[in-house]
Scaffold this motif. Structure first.
Motif, PDB file in Angstrom:
ATOM      1  N   VAL A 280     -28.758  15.218 -23.436  1.00  0.00           N
ATOM      2  CA  VAL A 280     -27.400  14.861 -23.051  1.00  0.00           C
ATOM      3  C   VAL A 280     -26.812  15.999 -22.239  1.00  0.00           C
ATOM      4  O   VAL A 280     -27.107  17.177 -22.480  1.00  0.00           O
ATOM      5  CB  VAL A 280     -26.543  14.552 -24.297  1.00  0.00           C
ATOM      6  N   ALA A 281     -25.999  15.673 -21.265  1.00  0.00           N
ATOM      7  CA  ALA A 281     -25.417  16.687 -20.388  1.00  0.00           C
ATOM      8  C   ALA A 281     -24.411  17.554 -21.142  1.00  0.00           C
ATOM      9  O   ALA A 281     -23.663  17.059 -21.992  1.00  0.00           O
ATOM     10  CB  ALA A 281     -24.737  16.021 -19.191  1.00  0.00           C
ATOM     11  N   ASP A 282     -24.394  18.844 -20.812  1.00  0.00           N
ATOM     12  CA  ASP A 282     -23.391  19.802 -21.304  1.00  0.00           C
ATOM     13  C   ASP A 282     -23.333  19.842 -22.820  1.00  0.00           C
ATOM     14  O   ASP A 282     -22.257  19.942 -23.411  1.00  0.00           O
ATOM     15  CB  ASP A 282     -22.009  19.462 -20.725  1.00  0.00           C
ATOM     16  N   TYR A 283     -24.496  19.814 -23.450  1.00  0.00           N
ATOM     17  CA  TYR A 283     -24.516  19.945 -24.911  1.00  0.00           C
ATOM     18  C   TYR A 283     -24.393  21.418 -25.273  1.00  0.00           C
ATOM     19  O   TYR A 283     -24.924  22.295 -24.598  1.00  0.00           O
ATOM     20  CB  TYR A 283     -25.812  19.374 -25.476  1.00  0.00           C
ATOM     21  N   GLY A 284     -23.684  21.702 -26.343  1.00  0.00           N
ATOM     22  CA  GLY A 284     -23.528  23.080 -26.789  1.00  0.00           C
ATOM     23  C   GLY A 284     -22.700  23.132 -28.047  1.00  0.00           C
ATOM     24  O   GLY A 284     -22.261  22.097 -28.576  1.00  0.00           O
ATOM     25  N   PRO A 285     -22.449  24.346 -28.546  1.00  0.00           N
ATOM     26  CA  PRO A 285     -21.684  24.478 -29.798  1.00  0.00           C
ATOM     27  C   PRO A 285     -20.298  23.860 -29.733  1.00  0.00           C
ATOM     28  O   PRO A 285     -19.761  23.438 -30.763  1.00  0.00           O
ATOM     29  CB  PRO A 285     -21.598  26.007 -29.985  1.00  0.00           C
ATOM     30  N   HIS A 286     -19.713  23.811 -28.531  1.00  0.00           N
ATOM     31  CA  HIS A 286     -18.367  23.246 -28.412  1.00  0.00           C
ATOM     32  C   HIS A 286     -18.367  21.739 -28.635  1.00  0.00           C
ATOM     33  O   HIS A 286     -17.368  21.166 -29.075  1.00  0.00           O
ATOM     34  CB  HIS A 286     -17.769  23.583 -27.049  1.00  0.00           C
ATOM     35  N   ARG A 287     -19.465  21.061 -28.338  1.00  0.00           N
ATOM     36  CA  ARG A 287     -19.548  19.610 -28.489  1.00  0.00           C
ATOM     37  C   ARG A 287     -20.300  19.175 -29.753  1.00  0.00           C
ATOM     38  O   ARG A 287     -20.140  18.042 -30.219  1.00  0.00           O
ATOM     39  CB  ARG A 287     -20.239  18.989 -27.273  1.00  0.00           C
ATOM     40  N   ALA A 288     -21.118  20.054 -30.290  1.00  0.00           N
ATOM     41  CA  ALA A 288     -22.003  19.678 -31.400  1.00  0.00           C
ATOM     42  C   ALA A 288     -21.264  19.055 -32.586  1.00  0.00           C
ATOM     43  O   ALA A 288     -21.736  18.051 -33.148  1.00  0.00           O
ATOM     44  CB  ALA A 288     -22.818  20.895 -31.842  1.00  0.00           C
TER      45      ALA A 288
END
Length: 300
Positions: A280-288
């Motif tokens: 998925v695009a732009d996955y990271g701790p902010h979205r997790a």
């Protein structure tokens, strides 16, 4: 018939206003509701009725009608999500405000002139200001519908923003949610004419891209609804619906997985599986955390 309550919030109560909006709560001191049937007005509010909060207006010690041409620095339109109850859990720092209702914020606007809300509603807010923030009740939602009509010149993702004033409560909510979507799209997509879907990566005209909440709007707090970490671009040619209904989800490694929930047709299975394993695009701790909520509550 739905009702609308009007409450004025003075400038010194700005912190309390922010806390109430973030918590989805509004409350009153007992003494405020002891006067002139004010408690009855609050107790009569049912789920789905409207609460309009006005903040930072002019001097309220003027003749009736004196606010018709006034400007409110901030106006919040909310809907009652939990009728009257009493609570002792601390929420606000300066007092208990134990007589409470739950609210769902639908719209916030700055610099709202009285003509946008209407003279009757502005008078209700002026009266509330003179009654220490007691709720002033009006039958119907004509003022809220009038306000939405005033907003109708703002483009929305689809559909007409005007409101049929007969039985308009659901239409008002739909228009206000579309306005929120329009603001989120602007923040997410800017002035772009094309954008990539976060799930399938297809680049499409932006009219085919939705600013989709990862954690459902109905379950998200006011802050979470507006956090860009909770928003992803999802295409309207399949991915938005597959994700919304939980047929696909994002695993904790950032890849797309197919839900184990039952599906009805082989074509639906094939469509979902076409996304399986993609990053998925732009996955990271902010979205997790938002993807984790969707995975737990919707997909699995």
């Amino acid at each position: 018939m739905p009702k609308t309550a009007y409450v004025y919030v003075p400038s010194p109560s700005r912190e309390n206003l922010e806390i109430g909006l973030d918590q989805g709560l509004w409350g009153w001191r007992n003494g405020t509701l002891d006067r002139a049937h004010a408690r009855h007005a609050v107790q009569s509010l049912g789920k789905g009725d409207f609460l309009v909060l006005g903040h930072r207006g002019p001097n309220s010690r003027v003749a009736p009608g004196g606010w018709a041409d006034a400007t409110l620095q901030r106006l919040i339109v909310s809907q009652v999500s939990r009728p009257y109850f009493t609570g002792t859990v601390p929420v606000w720092p300066d007092d208990d405000y134990p007589e409470r209702i739950g609210i769902d914020v639908l719209e916030e606007e700055l610099g709202v002139h009285g003509t946008a809300l209407g003279a009757d509603a502005m008078e209700a807010l002026r009266l509330s200001a003179n009654k220490q923030g007691a709720a002033v009740l009006q039958s119907g939602i004509s003022a809220v519908a009038h306000l939405v009509d005033a907003f109708a010149s703002t483009p929305t993702p689809r559909g007409d923003a005007s409101v049929d004033h007969e039985g308009a409560d659901s239409a008002v909510v739909q228009v206000l949610v579309r306005r929120e979507q329009s603001k989120l799209r602007k923040a997410l997509l800017g002035g772009a004419t094309e954008a990539a879907c976060a799930l399938c990566s297809r680049v499409l005209p932006t009219r085919f891209i939705r600013a989709a909440h990862i954690k459902r709007r109905s379950a998200a707090s006011r802050q979470e609804r507006l956090m860009m970490a909770n928003i992803m671009p999802a295409c309207l040619i399949g991915c938005d619906e597959l994700f919304e209904h939980g047929y696909v989800y994002v695993a904790d490694d950032g890849t797309i997985a197919v839900s184990p929930k039952n599906v009805t047709t082989s074509d639906l299975i094939a469509t979902a599986k076409a996304l399986e394993g993609r990053a998925v695009a732009d996955y990271g701790p902010h979205r997790a955390p938002f993807y984790a909520w969707h995975r737990t509550h919707i997909a699995c």
